[in-house]
Design an enzyme around this catalytic site. Structure first.
Site, PDB file in Angstrom:
ATOM      1  N   TYR A  56       0.836  -1.198   0.000  1.00 45.77           N
ATOM      2  CA  TYR A  56       0.000   0.000   0.000  1.00 45.77           C
ATOM      3  C   TYR A  56       0.876   1.255   0.000  1.00 45.77           C
ATOM      4  CZ  TYR A  56      -3.693  -3.243   1.566  1.00 45.77           C
ATOM      5  OH  TYR A  56      -4.576  -4.291   1.689  1.00 45.77           O
ATOM      6  N   SER A 207     -13.058  -4.384   2.251  1.00 47.13           N
ATOM      7  CA  SER A 207     -14.027  -3.734   1.361  1.00 47.13           C
ATOM      8  C   SER A 207     -15.459  -4.093   1.728  1.00 47.13           C
ATOM      9  CB  SER A 207     -13.742  -4.086  -0.117  1.00 47.13           C
ATOM     10  OG  SER A 207     -12.504  -3.566  -0.531  1.00 47.13           O
ATOM     11  N   LEU A 209     -17.831  -2.248   2.469  1.00 48.40           N
ATOM     12  CA  LEU A 209     -18.782  -1.269   1.945  1.00 48.40           C
ATOM     13  C   LEU A 209     -18.692  -1.172   0.423  1.00 48.40           C
ATOM     14  CD1 LEU A 209     -18.348   1.542   4.637  1.00 48.40           C
ATOM     15  CD2 LEU A 209     -19.958  -0.379   4.607  1.00 48.40           C
ATOM     16  N   GLY A 210     -18.144  -2.229  -0.185  1.00 46.46           N
ATOM     17  CA  GLY A 210     -18.078  -2.260  -1.648  1.00 46.46           C
ATOM     18  C   GLY A 210     -17.295  -1.106  -2.227  1.00 46.46           C
ATOM     19  N   ARG A 211     -16.154  -0.759  -1.583  1.00 49.78           N
ATOM     20  CA  ARG A 211     -15.316   0.358  -2.032  1.00 49.78           C
ATOM     21  C   ARG A 211     -16.137   1.638  -2.134  1.00 49.78           C
ATOM     22  NH1 ARG A 211     -13.806  -4.315  -4.553  1.00 49.78           N
ATOM     23  NH2 ARG A 211     -11.691  -4.975  -4.054  1.00 49.78           N
ATOM     24  N   PHE A 213     -19.243   2.052  -2.798  1.00 47.43           N
ATOM     25  CA  PHE A 213     -20.426   2.035  -3.666  1.00 47.43           C
ATOM     26  C   PHE A 213     -21.695   1.754  -2.870  1.00 47.43           C
ATOM     27  CE2 PHE A 213     -23.378   0.619  -6.902  1.00 47.43           C
ATOM     28  CZ  PHE A 213     -23.086   1.434  -7.983  1.00 47.43           C
TER      29      PHE A 213
END
Length: 332
Positions: A56, A207, A209-211, A213
């Site tokens: 990262y 993820s 929160l779905g990145r 979305f």
């Protein structure tokens, strides 16, 4: 903050952790000062599990977390559990990657992470992705040596199959599996979640929160030019339109419960399995309290079933990664 067990011997950690990746890369520009304030607020609110990786920001994320740890001294370190990862090797400016699982690389990567984090021991050390060309027993053996040397507390695997998990656990206890898991990414439900429960491993859901979305507030046309979601199949124009209908349903559900989309998505994960620990990422202190409040939401079995149906895998459009991002992911 509610607590959950971290593996077999890691004690308890906050039921919701913090994913730190976005503080360094992939989601547009970030600000170290704001990131440090976010980390401090997380500690204040009871978060104890912080997740990073050597890839990262090409070490920036570990350096940032190391700076935060150093500024807080021994007292801050005592209340934090740090997980980091090895295995993904990339070139600056390129999304493509190769996977290195060689024992020599495992040892060298661990030493480098320890230096950047300023730690004597990494609490939870993950093999970020698997290279099938390297015998699994060699990889786990090298990680077990790090545990024996006191440089690593517990070991974990990321994006592996149930078969790989069981084979690895036969060599050395595996404390956790980290893979993508959310309302719109349900692959772990096929077998890995059950395998984790079987061996006593935690499941760290990244993820969740779905990145962003799933929050319903993401504006795709405002994404930065270097935001990797621009090349993600689920965010492509046609797929996004289909998936937005699912999110609209989630928004209606959340409004009925006087909660945010993010809180419902996280509460769903916590209610599905007692060994799941979601690690939503944020760079803003203001978002933390909203996310963490999900730990106090209670969803009934009927409500869980409603959300399961709304986000049935067949209704979700687009793969969760572009082809380059699938390197090292075991789908079985």
């Amino acid at each position: 903050m509610r607590q959950r067990h971290l593996g077999q011997a890691g004690g308890e950690v906050s039921a919701i952790g913090l994913g730190c990746m976005g503080m360094s890369e992939f989601y547009g520009a970030s600000d170290d000062g704001e990131s440090l304030r976010t980390l401090a607020r997380a500690v204040e609110l009871g978060v104890s599990l912080f997740d990073t990786a050597d890839t990262y920001g090409f070490g920036h994320n570990e350096n940032l977390l190391g700076r935060f740890l150093a500024e807080g001294g021994a007292a801050r370190r005592a209340g934090m559990r740090i997980s980091t990862k090895f295995g993904i090797v990339r070139e600056a400016g390129r999304y493509e990657r190769r996977i290195d699982n060689s024992p020599e690389y495992v040892r060298a990567a661990c030493e480098a992470s320890l230096r950047r984090l300023g730690l004597e021991q990494i609490d939870l050390y993950f093999c970020h992705r698997r290279n099938p060309e390297v015998p699994l027993e060699d990889v786990i053996g090298a990680m077990a040596e790090l545990v024996a040397a006191g440089k690593v507390g517990q070991i974990g695997l990321s994006e592996v199959s149930a078969e790989t998990l069981r084979r690895a656990h036969a060599v050395h206890p595996v404390a956790a599996v980290q893979s993508e898991y959310s309302l719109w990414s349900r692959e772990p439900e096929e077998s890995v979640l059950a395998a984790c429960a079987e061996i006593g491993a935690s499941f760290i859901a990244y993820s969740p929160l779905g990145r962003a979305f799933l929050t319903g507030s993401l504006k795709l046309d405002e994404l930065a030019g270097n935001d990797f979601r621009r090349a993600n199949p689920r965010f492509a124009e046609g797929a996004a339109a289909v998936n937005r209908q699912l999110v609209d349903g989630l928004t209606s559900f959340a409004e009925r419960h006087r909660a945010s989309n993010a809180q419902i998505a996280l509460a769903w994960l916590l209610a599905k399995h007692p060994h799941v620990i979601p690690i939503p990422g944020t760079r803003r202190p203001g978002r933390l309290a909203e996310n963490l409040a999900a730990a106090d939401l209670v969803l009934s079995s009927a409500e869980l079933a409603e959300l399961d149906t709304l986000f049935h895998p067949e209704r979700v459009a687009g793969a969760r990664y572009a082809e380059a991002g699938m390197a090292g992911i075991e789908n079985a």
